[in-house]
Scaffold this motif. Structure first.
Motif, short mmCIF file in Angstrom:
data_model
loop_
_atom_site.label_atom_id
_atom_site.label_comp_id
_atom_site.label_asym_id
_atom_site.label_seq_id
_atom_site.Cartn_x
_atom_site.Cartn_y
_atom_site.Cartn_z
N LEU A 322 0.87 -1.17 0.00
CA LEU A 322 0.00 0.00 0.00
C LEU A 322 0.91 1.22 0.00
N CYS A 323 0.85 2.01 -1.07
CA CYS A 323 1.71 3.19 -1.21
C CYS A 323 0.87 4.45 -1.11
N MET A 324 1.52 5.57 -0.81
CA MET A 324 0.82 6.84 -0.69
C MET A 324 1.63 7.94 -1.37
N VAL A 335 3.33 2.62 2.76
CA VAL A 335 2.60 2.59 4.03
C VAL A 335 2.66 1.19 4.65
N VAL A 336 2.32 0.19 3.85
CA VAL A 336 2.40 -1.22 4.28
C VAL A 336 3.17 -1.98 3.22
N ASP A 337 4.24 -2.61 3.62
CA ASP A 337 5.09 -3.32 2.67
C ASP A 337 4.62 -4.77 2.50
N ILE A 338 5.25 -5.45 1.56
CA ILE A 338 4.98 -6.87 1.33
C ILE A 338 5.40 -7.66 2.57
N VAL A 339 4.57 -8.61 2.98
CA VAL A 339 4.84 -9.45 4.15
C VAL A 339 5.34 -10.81 3.66
N PRO A 340 6.60 -11.17 3.96
CA PRO A 340 7.12 -12.46 3.48
C PRO A 340 6.35 -13.65 4.03
N ARG A 341 6.13 -13.66 5.33
CA ARG A 341 5.32 -14.73 5.91
C ARG A 341 4.77 -14.28 7.26
N GLN A 342 3.72 -14.97 7.68
CA GLN A 342 3.02 -14.60 8.91
C GLN A 342 3.90 -14.82 10.12
N SER A 343 3.77 -13.94 11.10
CA SER A 343 4.53 -14.05 12.34
C SER A 343 3.58 -14.14 13.52
N GLN A 344 3.57 -15.28 14.18
CA GLN A 344 2.81 -15.49 15.42
C GLN A 344 1.33 -15.11 15.28
#
Length: 722
Positions: A322-324, A335-344
């Protein structure tokens, strides 16, 4: 327990005896019953009104769609609701009148003040000729009706999700839309000369002079769902003068779409963000032009634009940024970058094909959207200054949510589960920092189907099937079960891997699984590694491993479920479309003893033969783990690699009866894929049947094709799972 998230060794249920439904008339009646549940497609919020007693209320306008089997079409209708509130919570809500069918509307959009509404409408005359009208409605009357077809300024107006739009200027004096560029008139080289004309007639003829020999010139279109759409142009309607102008300032190599007004400017998107000055005729690049960028959304204070961004190459669907863009500082931030994998168990990233038209909070700082989070669809709110993410659906029943709109912090969303059709939900967005205290109110209730229970199951692949490059990834499946079991104590199982392959089954209402479950089948919806919602590593792990990793995941899932659930291992079938059909054909070739019936809808069966005829040739090479360059032909090693990833290499091992369902107009997976598999199976004596649906594309979503398809699926399963 309905709606539980469990590991595979915890599944249990309380079941009773019943026979599998096999009577054709009863199955048709059941399908008719469940297909009447409407789907909620859009909503908008009217102006806020303050009563003489100080109370506030507004109107919510919603559009729904419902299958009409007699008319063989999806019927659109609207319904309105009154919301009384104090700007923080809902005081009272109620439907306003009955549903009203909407006919011929392609696009509609309320003006910024809410006092006017623009409608793009399609009609047909007595000769069957289609015409498009742009209408403006005000209060209780239609004030404008302009026949765009007769103006001959452009071709058909685009109404699709990719390019289509209908945008008001802030002054409410102009409307902006996208249409096909007007094509020149053409005629044959051998058309007889016209008789002598007057000078005035000669001038008109010269102006409309036809080009000889180009009546059969090929115009490449944008492919599946965008057939006959080749060259989009920006068009502006001056409402007062009824004048339509085609903007010439947009360069020919830019295809405009997804328009938003910013004072006298407009932004559009293809692979970059631009603005076009409607007065000065200037077109300026606002972002990088090396990325895939879409869904620009302007903040209420007109200071910021948020949009989604991906790499321009690679999987067609993946985790997005998500860019602004700040309109005044000209600065772009992530704003929100790519998430490689879920954490906890936390946030897994953004996976959206589009942002809602209205997604900004009233503070012009927060953005609300829905996104897949593993096997659920969740609502989240993002603070664009801090990048923090908060869930708006925690503490509510397990299911899936989708945001329809937000205006003045009033949220409108839909909620459904595998055994409950969509409900219309509303809530006020709490102040920043207190979002978790959101209180949802149901405006349109839908009853759960008591005959269906469901669970989300989690699987960890065995060590020998782990991907060493992306080690430790797990995956999920959604299991629907009838609350009653046959007298044998064992339920027949239908296994359904999703298409894409980068998409996801969510815990939402879907017609086919619900009807199959009511018939007495258990249905297993498999989100193998490569699915969306599990982090970008999960998506990337499948590239170069299609036909092995995804096939192993589905087979492992099936074997584990058969061990733990009251399912009949002698009555297991496959049902999949597109890449799900690809996996179904792989599974009956690689595991011929497991499956007693298979249904494949527009399946990919031979990637090597598909690459030259599909509208997405890059998909063929990317998923096979190969580089793609549109200007370079695959070399012999690439053709071999694509074939080795395909189900066709296992066709000699197939023993399972196969039903193929093919859309004649499919541009994504051309019909010759299904024909190739059909001929190969018939030549080997495998019981095979093929259904051919004219006028249907890849989705096979025509009401008649969808209904006929289900009945044939049900009868095929009954026949071969005796």
């Amino acid at each position: 327990m309905e709606g539980a998230v469990i590991t595979i060794n915890e599944a249990s249920s309380c079941l009773f005896n019943v026979q599998l439904l096999t009577d054709t008339e009863e199955i048709a009646a059941l399908y008719r019953e469940l297909c009447q549940f409407p789907s909620l497609s859009s909503a908008c919020i009217g102006p806020e009104v303050t009563t003489q007693y100080g109370g506030k209320y507004c109107n919510i306008y919603t559009e729904w769609s419902q299958r009409d089997l007699e008319r063989a079409e999806n019927v659109k209708f609207c319904r309105q609701y009154l919301i009384f509130h104090d700007s923080q919570s809902i005081v009272f809500s109620s439907p306003s009148g009955n549903c009203t069918e909407i006919k011929g509307e392609l696009l509609s959009r309320d003006s910024p003040s809410g006092t006017q509404k623009a409608v793009l409408r399609k009609t047909s005359n007595s000769k069957g000729e289609e015409k498009q009208f742009l209408e403006v409605w005000e209060k209780s009357r239609k004030v404008k009706s302009i026949e765009l077809t007769a103006l001959e300024k452009h071709g058909q107006v685009y109404e699709d999700d990719q390019f289509g739009c209908l945008a008001w200027s802030h002054s409410e004096s102009h409307l902006l839309y996208v249409a096909e560029k007007k094509r020149p008139k053409t005629e044959s080289f051998f058309k007889p000369k016209a008789p002598e004309m007057s000078s005035e007639e000669e001038l008109t003829k010269r102006r409309d002079k036809a080009i000889k020999g180009e009546q059969f010139l090929f115009y490449e279109d944008w492919g599946e769902t965008l057939v006959a759409k080749s060259i989009p142009v920006l068009c502006v309607l001056d409402i007062e003068s009824n004048n339509v102008s085609v903007l010439e300032s947009v360069p020919e190599h830019i295809s405009p779409g997804q328009i938003t007004f910013h004072t006298t400017r407009t932004m559009q998107i293809l692979s970059a963000l631009f603005y076009v000055d409607l007065t000065g005729g200037r077109c300026e690049l606002l972002s990088e032009d090396t990325k895939a960028i879409w869904s620009p959304r302007l903040s209420p204070d007109q200071c910021r634009i948020v949009y989604l961004e991906n790499q321009a190459s690679g999987p067609h669907q993946q985790c997005s940024r998500l860019c602004m863009y700040d309109w005044y500082t000209k600065h772009t931030s992530v704003v929100v970058d790519i998430v490689p994998r879920q954490s906890q168990g936390e946030f897994t990233g953004i996976y959206n094909t589009t942002l809602p038209e209205h997604c900004w909070a009233a503070d012009s700082q927060r953005v609300v959207l829905d996104t897949a989070q593993r096997s659920k669809q969740e609502l989240i709110v993002i603070d664009t200054l801090s990048g923090s993410v908060c869930f708006l659906t925690k503490g509510y029943p397990l299911g899936s949510w989708a945001l329809l709109t937000v205006d003045r912090d009033l949220l409108v969303a839909k909620f459904s589960t595998p055994n409950c059709p969509p409900k219309l939900m509303v809530a006020f967005l709490p102040p920043a920092g207190k979002e978790a205290e959101v209180n949802w109110v149901c405006l349109e209730e839908a009853s759960s189907i008591q005959d269906i229970t469901w669970d989300v199951l989690t699987f960890q692949p065995p060590p020998e099937q782990d991907n060493p490059q992306y080690a430790g990834l797990d995956f999920e499946a959604i299991l629907l079960r009838p609350t009653q079991v046959p007298e044998t104590g064992k339920i027949p199982l239908v296994v359904s891997p999703h298409g894409g392959p980068h998409s996801v089954f969510t815990t939402s209402w879907t017609l086919y699984p619900a009807v199959l479950c009511r018939m007495g089948f258990a249905v297993l919806l498999v989100n193998y590694r490569g699915s969306l919602g599990f982090g970008q590593d999960c998506v990337d792990s499948l590239l170069g491993n299609v036909g092995t990793q995804d096939v192993n995941d589905v087979q492992f899932c099936v074997e584990k479920v058969l061990q733990k659930e009251p399912l009949d291992p002698q009555r297991v079938a496959l049902l999949g479309g597109s890449h799900g059909g690809f996996l179904s054909c792989h599974l009956i070739g690689q595991n011929p003893g497991t499956y007693k019936a298979c249904v494949a809808r527009n399946p990919v069966v031979n990637i090597a033969s598909m690459v030259g005829s599909t509208d997405i040739p890059d998909w063929c090479l990317t998923e096979a783990g190969l580089p793609y360059d549109y200007a370079v032909l695959p070399d012999p090693a690439h053709w071999k690699q694509m074939l080795l990833h395909s189900p066709m290499q296992y066709v000699n091992k197939v023993q399972t009866p196969v039903l193929l369902m093919i859309g004649e107009e499919d541009r994504r997976v051309p019909p010759k894929q299904g024909l190739e598999y059909y001929h190969a199976l018939k030549a080997r004596g495998i019981p095979t049947r093929m259904l051919w649906y004219p006028g249907n594309n890849h989705a096979l979503s025509g009401v008649e094709a969808e209904a006929d398809g289900f009945m044939n699926i049900a009868l095929w399963l009954i026949k071969h799972l005796k």
